[in-house]
Design an enzyme around this catalytic site. Structure first.
Site, PDB file in Angstrom:
ATOM      1  N   GLY A  73      52.065  41.470  33.431  1.00  0.00           N
ATOM      2  CA  GLY A  73      51.406  41.018  34.484  1.00  0.00           C
ATOM      3  C   GLY A  73      50.167  41.703  34.825  1.00  0.00           C
ATOM      4  CB  SER A  74      48.319  42.649  37.859  1.00  0.00           C
ATOM      5  OG  SER A  74      48.063  41.526  38.374  1.00  0.00           O
ATOM      6  CB  VAL A  75      50.401  46.620  34.049  1.00  0.00           C
ATOM      7  CG1 VAL A  75      50.289  47.732  32.934  1.00  0.00           C
ATOM      8  CG2 VAL A  75      51.249  47.119  35.273  1.00  0.00           C
TER       9      VAL A  75
END
Length: 515
Positions: free
Chosen positions: A94-96
């Protein structure tokens, strides 16, 4: 939603050889027992308890003072067929992923192929936006709207979100829609901070256009291979199992009854990258954490800027650098961190860079427990761990399944009276549960939950709307109309309320032509 415990599998946590024995999952021990535990055992006990409570299904790794203090795995990687997670399981980040996109931009900047102050239309000239720089995208100060809204409104709207025919092919589809529909920016670039997936999607496109390589090829050559991250890639999503990623795990959820599972892994926007799209493992993210302490990828000066707050036009600082949120540890030392959530996955990397500590957690069970890592931070700093409060629907849903609606309502009231600080009580919890019961054709149970919600939150328009929806599903148009009109009395602008009222009245008022 919570993941139930599967009786046929006894999941365990693997302790790396900081200690010389294997510890099975169990409950948190009492104070006298805890005082004799190693820190690795305390981490394990905490995560085991979270797993038993349905709050954690995933992998975790903790680094303390530059050394691995703990790593473990709890739960399942898929349910069709059921298989247990492994330490080398590959999770969607995801946004990592944003920190890797930012690193690619920083590398191009050091190569002299762009500047942070450069207008993004130098690289994507077809965009209908002026005055937005690369730095604005990195710092989330561009004002760009989230592209997903435009896609949801206009992209193959006749198809379901998980229909393979609806899947976008990549970022160029996003850019095409931005250019066609030209959604308005939310503010002048640099005026304020607003998290923007669109910004990092465009940054990945800039990387591809400058380098002449795909986003994955660029990251492989410039980041993943130098960092020896052999199980990490920006993946072009394919539904189901794929030989290219044999250890990949899948996103899923569990209904409130604690029994029925459902897939969350497939979404038509899975082909987007830059803001997400990267898959990795605990070990590879540990290598990523380690390499950021030296200048192998970029200079220390460049890294320092990435780990520094952005600045707005008025001079105020934000709490975001380049792909990292900026925070403080319990010792008031610098922290850089990021969380990611998409398609059932919830991931987190938390780095105390002045203390050489790191916490990495990777989950795949559609969890709502975003603050689970707080307890790990407590343990890292030798404090008793805080447990996340349990969402009440997770408890009452199982109670409905096992004991019926009357017992469930009594139990709800007992918990709210006796343990209000241990559970999350709000109207949305009951609302979610009610609609899930309605979807499962348990109408009487749904009616009971919606009635409870009206009793608990009588000033909310939403609770009457939900109750009326349930009545309508039973064919009780008279009482449905009464409650829809209550909604209108409370909030005349409530979503589609006039449409619902008009539809009932049109079908119930006699037509004079029929006399």
């Amino acid at each position: 939603m919570k993941i139930c415990k599967v009786n046929v599998l006894r999941f365990t946590a693997t302790i790396i050889p900081i200690i010389s024995f294997f510890i099975t999952c169990g409950q948190i021990q009492n104070k006298s027992e805890t005082s004799t535990q190693t820190k690795a055992e305390i981490f394990n006990s905490y995560l085991s308890e979270l797993h038993d409570r349905g709050q954690f299904n995933g992998n975790a790794l903790i680094i303390e003072n530059g050394e691995i203090a703990y790593r473990g795995t709890f739960g399942i990687g898929n349910f069709e067929p059921i298989d247990s997670l492994k330490l080398n399981s590959v999770f969607r980040l995801g946004s990592v992923s944003k920190q890797f996109t930012a690193m690619g931009i920083m590398m191009l900047k050091e190569e002299g192929k762009l500047t942070y102050e450069q207008d993004i239309r130098d690289f994507i000239p077809e965009l209908p936006y002026n005055g937005i720089t690369v730095r604005h995208l990195l710092n989330h100060t561009s004002g760009l709207p989230d592209y997903s809204r435009i896609m949801n409104e206009h992209w193959k709207v006749e198809l379901a979100y998980d229909d393979p025919e609806k899947f976008i092919s990549g970022n160029e589809d996003v850019i095409m829609m931005l250019c066609e529909y030209k959604p308005t920016v939310h503010f002048t670039p640099g005026e304020r901070w607003e998290y923007s997936n669109t910004g990092y999607n465009l940054l990945a496109t800039i990387i591809s256009r400058i380098s002449g390589m795909s986003f994955n090829e660029y990251l492989q050559e410039h980041i993943f291979i130098p960092a020896e991250m052999t199980s990490t890639l920006a993946y072009k999503y394919i539904p189901g199992f794929d030989d290219k990623m044999p250890n990949r795990v899948f996103g899923f959820g569990t209904k409130f009854n604690g029994i029925n599972r459902f897939t969350t892994d497939s979404h038509y926007l899975n082909g987007a990258y830059g803001e997400g799209g990267i898959y990795s493992t605990l070990e590879d993210l540990m290598k990523w954490d380690r390499i950021l302490y030296n200048d192998v990828l970029v200079s220390k000066q460049t890294l320092e800027e990435a780990f520094s707050p952005g600045k707005l036009n008025n001079g105020n600082l934000t709490d975001y650098g380049f792909g990292w949120f900026i925070d403080k540890s319990p010792n008031n030392k610098k922290v850089v961190k990021h969380m990611g959530g998409w398609a059932g996955f919830l991931t987190n990397i938390y780095r105390e860079i002045e203390e050489n500590n790191c916490i990495i957690t990777l989950t795949n069970n559609n969890t709502r427990y975003f603050n689970m890592d707080d307890g790990l931070i407590d343990i890292l700093h030798n404090k008793p761990p805080k447990f996340p409060r349990i969402f009440i629907a997770d408890v009452i849903g199982k109670k409905v399944q096992n004991e019926g609606i009357k017992a469930s309502i009594l139990y709800y009231k007992k918990l709210k009276s006796e343990q209000p600080d241990n559970y999350v009580f709000n109207e949305y919890e009951l609302n979610f549960l009610g609609y899930e019961l309605l979807e499962d054709k348990k109408v009487d149970e749904a009616i009971g939950i919606f009635k409870l919600n009206m009793e608990e939150y009588p000033k909310s328009a939403n609770v009457y709307d939900s109750y009326a929806d349930a009545l309508l599903s039973m064919g009780d148009t008279v009482n449905a109309l009464i409650n829809f009109k209550k909604v209108q009395d409370i909030d005349s602008t409530f979503f589609e309320i006039k449409k619902k009222i008009n539809a009932i009245e049109k079908n119930t008022i006699p037509n004079n032509d029929d006399n």
